[in-house]
Design a protein around this motif. Structure first.
Motif, mmCIF file in Angstrom:
data_model
loop_
_atom_site.group_PDB
_atom_site.id
_atom_site.type_symbol
_atom_site.label_atom_id
_atom_site.label_comp_id
_atom_site.label_asym_id
_atom_site.label_seq_id
_atom_site.Cartn_x
_atom_site.Cartn_y
_atom_site.Cartn_z
ATOM 1 N N VAL A 293 47.537 37.041 42.807
ATOM 2 C CA VAL A 293 46.449 37.523 43.662
ATOM 3 C C VAL A 293 45.328 38.146 42.842
ATOM 4 O O VAL A 293 44.144 37.922 43.094
ATOM 5 N N LEU A 294 45.691 38.912 41.797
ATOM 6 C CA LEU A 294 44.679 39.594 40.999
ATOM 7 C C LEU A 294 43.857 38.629 40.153
ATOM 8 O O LEU A 294 42.801 39.015 39.635
ATOM 9 N N LEU A 295 44.310 37.392 39.995
ATOM 10 C CA LEU A 295 43.460 36.395 39.344
ATOM 11 C C LEU A 295 42.208 36.120 40.163
ATOM 12 O O LEU A 295 41.201 35.643 39.636
ATOM 13 N N HIS A 296 42.263 36.437 41.455
ATOM 14 C CA HIS A 296 41.114 36.282 42.348
ATOM 15 C C HIS A 296 40.510 37.644 42.686
ATOM 16 O O HIS A 296 39.912 37.800 43.762
ATOM 17 N N ALA A 297 40.654 38.613 41.801
ATOM 18 C CA ALA A 297 40.178 39.975 42.041
ATOM 19 C C ALA A 297 38.706 40.047 42.425
ATOM 20 O O ALA A 297 38.334 40.854 43.295
ATOM 21 N N PRO A 298 37.802 39.257 41.842
ATOM 22 C CA PRO A 298 36.390 39.358 42.233
ATOM 23 C C PRO A 298 36.127 39.043 43.701
ATOM 24 O O PRO A 298 35.075 39.425 44.224
ATOM 25 N N HIS A 299 37.065 38.348 44.367
ATOM 26 C CA HIS A 299 36.845 37.956 45.753
ATOM 27 C C HIS A 299 37.680 38.766 46.741
ATOM 28 O O HIS A 299 37.603 38.513 47.948
ATOM 29 N N LEU A 300 38.461 39.727 46.278
ATOM 30 C CA LEU A 300 39.298 40.513 47.176
ATOM 31 C C LEU A 300 38.451 41.477 47.983
ATOM 32 O O LEU A 300 37.697 42.278 47.423
ATOM 33 N N ARG A 301 38.594 41.414 49.312
ATOM 34 C CA ARG A 301 37.918 42.373 50.191
ATOM 35 C C ARG A 301 38.913 43.398 50.729
ATOM 36 O O ARG A 301 38.623 44.582 50.759
ATOM 37 N N PRO B 210 50.317 46.230 37.561
ATOM 38 C CA PRO B 210 49.173 45.343 37.308
ATOM 39 C C PRO B 210 47.833 45.928 37.729
ATOM 40 O O PRO B 210 46.791 45.512 37.218
ATOM 41 N N LEU B 211 47.820 46.908 38.637
ATOM 42 C CA LEU B 211 46.561 47.508 39.061
ATOM 43 C C LEU B 211 45.960 48.412 37.997
ATOM 44 O O LEU B 211 44.791 48.790 38.096
ATOM 45 N N ASP B 212 46.757 48.771 37.006
ATOM 46 C CA ASP B 212 46.292 49.700 35.974
ATOM 47 C C ASP B 212 45.675 48.970 34.784
ATOM 48 O O ASP B 212 45.437 49.570 33.737
ATOM 49 N N SER B 213 45.391 47.688 34.913
ATOM 50 C CA SER B 213 44.812 46.922 33.810
ATOM 51 C C SER B 213 43.354 47.314 33.587
ATOM 52 O O SER B 213 42.567 47.373 34.539
ATOM 53 N N PRO B 214 42.949 47.604 32.343
ATOM 54 C CA PRO B 214 41.545 47.989 32.089
ATOM 55 C C PRO B 214 40.566 46.849 32.331
ATOM 56 O O PRO B 214 39.373 47.094 32.500
ATOM 57 N N ALA B 215 41.063 45.614 32.371
ATOM 58 C CA ALA B 215 40.170 44.475 32.603
ATOM 59 C C ALA B 215 39.984 44.178 34.082
ATOM 60 O O ALA B 215 39.186 43.303 34.435
ATOM 61 N N PRO C 52 42.620 51.778 40.302
ATOM 62 C CA PRO C 52 41.274 51.415 39.851
ATOM 63 C C PRO C 52 40.187 51.757 40.860
ATOM 64 O O PRO C 52 39.378 50.911 41.240
ATOM 65 N N LEU C 53 40.140 53.003 41.316
ATOM 66 C CA LEU C 53 39.146 53.362 42.309
ATOM 67 C C LEU C 53 37.731 53.274 41.752
ATOM 68 O O LEU C 53 36.802 52.866 42.454
ATOM 69 N N HIS C 54 37.547 53.652 40.489
ATOM 70 C CA HIS C 54 36.215 53.613 39.896
ATOM 71 C C HIS C 54 35.757 52.188 39.619
ATOM 72 O O HIS C 54 34.572 51.969 39.325
ATOM 73 N N ARG C 55 36.688 51.216 39.698
ATOM 74 C CA ARG C 55 36.324 49.817 39.486
ATOM 75 C C ARG C 55 36.194 49.060 40.806
ATOM 76 O O ARG C 55 36.218 47.832 40.839
ATOM 77 N N ALA C 56 36.052 49.807 41.901
ATOM 78 C CA ALA C 56 35.840 49.223 43.228
ATOM 79 C C ALA C 56 34.628 49.896 43.860
ATOM 80 O O ALA C 56 34.759 50.801 44.699
ATOM 81 N N PRO C 57 33.427 49.489 43.471
ATOM 82 C CA PRO C 57 32.222 50.205 43.915
ATOM 83 C C PRO C 57 31.954 50.116 45.407
ATOM 84 O O PRO C 57 31.187 50.925 45.935
ATOM 85 N N ARG C 58 32.578 49.165 46.109
ATOM 86 C CA ARG C 58 32.328 49.011 47.537
ATOM 87 C C ARG C 58 33.491 49.516 48.390
ATOM 88 O O ARG C 58 33.542 49.250 49.585
ATOM 89 N N LEU C 59 34.407 50.268 47.802
ATOM 90 C CA LEU C 59 35.577 50.750 48.525
ATOM 91 C C LEU C 59 35.160 51.679 49.661
ATOM 92 O O LEU C 59 34.455 52.667 49.439
ATOM 93 N N ARG C 60 35.612 51.340 50.874
ATOM 94 C CA ARG C 60 35.284 52.144 52.052
ATOM 95 C C ARG C 60 36.524 52.784 52.669
ATOM 96 O O ARG C 60 36.445 53.865 53.232
ATOM 97 N N SER C 61 37.653 52.107 52.586
ATOM 98 C CA SER C 61 38.886 52.603 53.198
ATOM 99 C C SER C 61 39.986 52.626 52.150
ATOM 100 O O SER C 61 40.279 51.602 51.528
ATOM 101 N N PHE C 62 40.602 53.796 51.960
ATOM 102 C CA PHE C 62 41.635 53.965 50.945
ATOM 103 C C PHE C 62 42.796 54.716 51.571
ATOM 104 O O PHE C 62 42.614 55.781 52.175
ATOM 105 N N ALA C 63 44.007 54.136 51.451
ATOM 106 C CA ALA C 63 45.189 54.742 52.057
ATOM 107 C C ALA C 63 46.355 54.656 51.087
ATOM 108 O O ALA C 63 46.617 53.597 50.514
ATOM 109 N N VAL C 64 47.038 55.777 50.898
ATOM 110 C CA VAL C 64 48.251 55.847 50.085
ATOM 111 C C VAL C 64 49.307 56.570 50.906
ATOM 112 O O VAL C 64 49.113 57.723 51.309
#
Length: 475
Positions: free
Chosen positions: A141-149, A162-167, A193-205
């Protein structure tokens, strides 16, 4: 020259070709075949919905296997393949061939979406004890990271590596939800990677040991929804303090929904925290084991500094002390700050109120409800065990009717549609219950309450007559 349709030399081949030609002719004469492709796209998209389970009985896989034309139409529409929900089972964990087949299907599915925004949900079945299948699928799934909404993950914390990858860069991600019902402390902490998601609107943990301080490490002013509800046994530093909660509410101007666990230290603010956009607030108070100042002062100070004029839904839960053996729960049962909380309620326009595990009696509940006359949903819940249940009582039931009742002689929250009393004791007479429901027939939709005795013939007849309201009795 013979027709190519009958070019075959063998009679059986000629017969097969004639049948195929006949089927194609009938298909072309079918009215459905004359519909434009754009209309088929709309029909197929209505079949798919948001995020269907990946199965041959669900769209888009089922519509792509009806006929050649439908398959061509579905494969040429990337929007049909933009939502995916996968749950690896024990079969995939034990059978490498099954896992490889699932992996190939996920890869093919995501490739068919081309560059469309993706909504992906990955969940590990409760019967799977290995993180391997979900890790493999998350990598795909992360291979398509640029298109994940939208990305929802329900898995052990080890699967989040895998979410902790610097790339990793998530430029289109708008919603991220992570739930870990199986806490497994890792040797090294994971930085989401919150700082690498500039359009993040909803975050739940949910139910993880994620450090909530990471939220302050990125531009959270764009957030509209935040949920931070860690595991009940998580370390104290995982919980926000009352000061951090007020600061966040004051500095997140677009926030509409907040669900957070609060370690209620005394806040240091001296000015109101304005949260004008907030519409839904859920607070789970966890005592910080601090004896000075006392708990009623700490929580009272929190509400006296909070201003939410557009709040519609409020849920308050008391988780109690972090270590009940050190600080028994009964030592702070009578510490709810009535004055500050009542003043806070008066500044809201609440439609739904939930109070769980709070030391409120009938008279105190009535005082709260008098401050929110537009309420349509009320949920009162006591602890299911431990002898700490509170009685609903005839006084509260009568106050919810149109009859004259103390303390002010008028009914309260006359617009109520849903009422739930969970584990709130069983002291309510049948007459009080009947009066409460009869006075609200036509408006009341759901009632749940505990009683100490089985229904009499009179109450049983009333239950049969109340066909407009669902009554859920517990004895």
């Amino acid at each position: 020259m013979p027709s190519p349709v009958f070019a075959a030399t063998k009679p059986e081949d000629q017969l097969a070709q004639m049948k195929n030609a006949l089927r194609e002719y009938v298909a072309r004469r079918c009215p459905a075949s004359r519909l434009p492709i754009e209309l088929w796209d709309l029909i197929f998209e209505e079949c798919v919905g948001d995020a269907q389970e990946m199965s041959l009985v669900n769209a888009p896989l089922n519509v792509s296997q009806v006929c050649r034309r439908w398959r061509n139409i579905s494969l040429s529409n990337p929007g049909l393949w933009s939502a995916l929900a996968v749950t690896p089972t024990r079969h995939h964990a034990e059978d490498d061939y099954a896992l490889e087949a699932l992996h190939r299907v996920v890869q093919l599915w995501l490739r068919r979406a081309v560059a469309r925004p993706l909504s992906v949900s990955l969940a590990q079945s409760d019967s799977v004890g290995s993180e391997g299948p979900l890790l493999l699928l998350l990598d795909a799934v992360l291979l398509h990271a640029p298109h994940l909404r939208h990305l929802d993950i329900r898995a052990p914390e080890a699967c989040l590596i895998p979410l902790d990858s610097p790339a990793l860069y998530l430029p289109a991600l708008e919603r991220l939800k992570i739930e870990s019902p199986w806490p497994q402390p890792l040797a090294a902490s994971i930085t989401l990677p919150l700082h690498r998601a500039p359009r993040l609107r909803s975050f739940a943990v949910l139910r993880t040991s994620f450090d909530a301080a990471h939220v302050f490490a990125f531009d959270y002013t764009q957030l509209t929804e935040l949920t931070l509800l860690p595991d009940a046994q998580a370390a104290p530093e995982v919980f926000w303090t009352a000061e951090e909660t007020l600061t966040f509410l004051a500095e997140a101007p677009r926030l509409r929904t907040l669900r957070v666990a609060v370690n209620d230290y005394m806040p240091h603010r001296r000015t109101l925290a304005h949260a004008d956009a907030l519409q839904s607030l859920t607070l789970e108070f966890r005592d910080a084991l601090s004896t000075l100042p006392p708990r009623p002062t700490r929580i009272g100070a929190f509400f006296s500094l909070l201003y939410t004029p557009n709040l519609r839904h409020l849920t308050l839960r008391d988780r109690g002390a972090a270590h009940p053996a050190v600080w028994p729960l009964h030592q702070f049962l009578d510490t709810w700050p009535q004055a500050q909380f009542l003043a806070y309620l008066s500044t809201t326009q609440l439609r739904a109120l939930t109070l769980e595990h709070l030391p409120l009696y009938e008279t105190e509940v009535i005082e709260c409800l008098q401050r929110v006359p537009l309420l349509t949903e009320l949920v009162l819940a006591a602890r299911a065990q431990g002898g700490l249940q509170r009685n609903v009582g005839d006084l509260l039931l009568c106050a919810l009717t149109s009859r004259t009742v103390p303390p002010n002689g008028t009914p309260i929250v006359t617009a109520l549609r849903k009422v739930e009393f969970r584990h709130c004791g069983k002291r309510c007479t049948e007459q009080a219950l009947i009066s409460m429901v009869d006075s609200r027939l036509g408006a009341l939709e759901y009632l749940r309450v505990h009683r100490s005795a089985l229904p009499s013939q009179n109450l049983a007849a009333q239950l049969a007559r109340w066909d407009m309201v669902k009554v859920d009795m517990h004895y």
